[in-house]
Design a protein around this motif. Structure first.
Motif, short mmCIF file in Angstrom:
data_model
loop_
_atom_site.label_atom_id
_atom_site.label_comp_id
_atom_site.label_asym_id
_atom_site.label_seq_id
_atom_site.Cartn_x
_atom_site.Cartn_y
_atom_site.Cartn_z
N UNK A 207 4.25 -1.97 -0.99
CA UNK A 207 2.91 -1.82 -1.57
C UNK A 207 1.96 -2.81 -0.90
N UNK A 208 0.75 -2.36 -0.61
CA UNK A 208 -0.26 -3.22 0.01
C UNK A 208 -0.53 -4.45 -0.84
N UNK A 209 -0.67 -4.27 -2.14
CA UNK A 209 -1.00 -5.42 -3.01
C UNK A 209 0.11 -6.47 -2.99
N UNK A 210 1.36 -6.05 -2.88
CA UNK A 210 2.46 -7.01 -2.89
C UNK A 210 2.62 -7.74 -1.56
N UNK A 211 2.29 -7.09 -0.45
CA UNK A 211 2.36 -7.83 0.82
C UNK A 211 1.16 -8.76 0.96
N UNK A 212 0.03 -8.38 0.36
CA UNK A 212 -1.11 -9.31 0.32
C UNK A 212 -0.71 -10.54 -0.49
#
Length: 156
Positions: A97-102
């Protein structure tokens, strides 16, 4: 507007967020009792190496005279992933998920003292996940991330 900090890190971006719990016991054998506490650890074994790569690259890029950013910040993260041989889709719409890698990347920037805390980020500019070779000018030639951080004014 010129970014206050720009960084490119190569490596496989890994998510942070999901944790696995392991109960903590005291005693041995039949005297073993649950303490009521749980030890949490990241479910992704790749998050540690990713955060370390970001942290180390950020410290080198910042240099010894770096002053930790404080106040409102605008951040941009452009993650690049390898495309599997059979992948035909244009957009990277799968794990992670984008939010988790951010989140994992932000935490590494915090421990590297690039900013005082990731809570200082008040907005994101075009966060995205791409494949190697994508038409986007920030797409890398191998997995990694391009990070840009702008200051938005004096500390409040």
């Amino acid at each position: 507007m010129t970014p206050a900090f720009t960084l490119t890190v190569f490596g496989i971006p890994a998510p942070q967020g999901s944790k696995n719990g392991r109960p903590i016991y005291k005693g041995r054998g039949k005297d073993r009792q649950f303490t009521g506490r749980v030890a949490l650890q990241e479910s992704s074994k790749k998050v540690g190496p990713w955060r370390e790569a970001v942290h180390d690259a950020a410290r080198v890029a910042a240099g010894p005279d770096w002053i930790c950013l404080d106040g409102p910040l605008l951040a941009e993260f452009c993650f690049t992933f390898a495309r599997g041989r059979t992948v035909k889709r244009l957009h990277h719409t799968v794990y992670p998920d984008l939010s988790k890698i951010i989140r994992s990347t932000e935490d590494a920037l915090t421990t590297a003292h690039i900013w005082k805390d990731d809570a200082r980020v008040v907005a994101y500019h075009n966060p995205r996940k791409l494949y190697v070779g994508a038409a986007d000018p920030d797409a890398l030639t191998e997995p990694g991330v391009v990070i840009r951080i702008w200051t938005l004014g004096a500390a409040q």
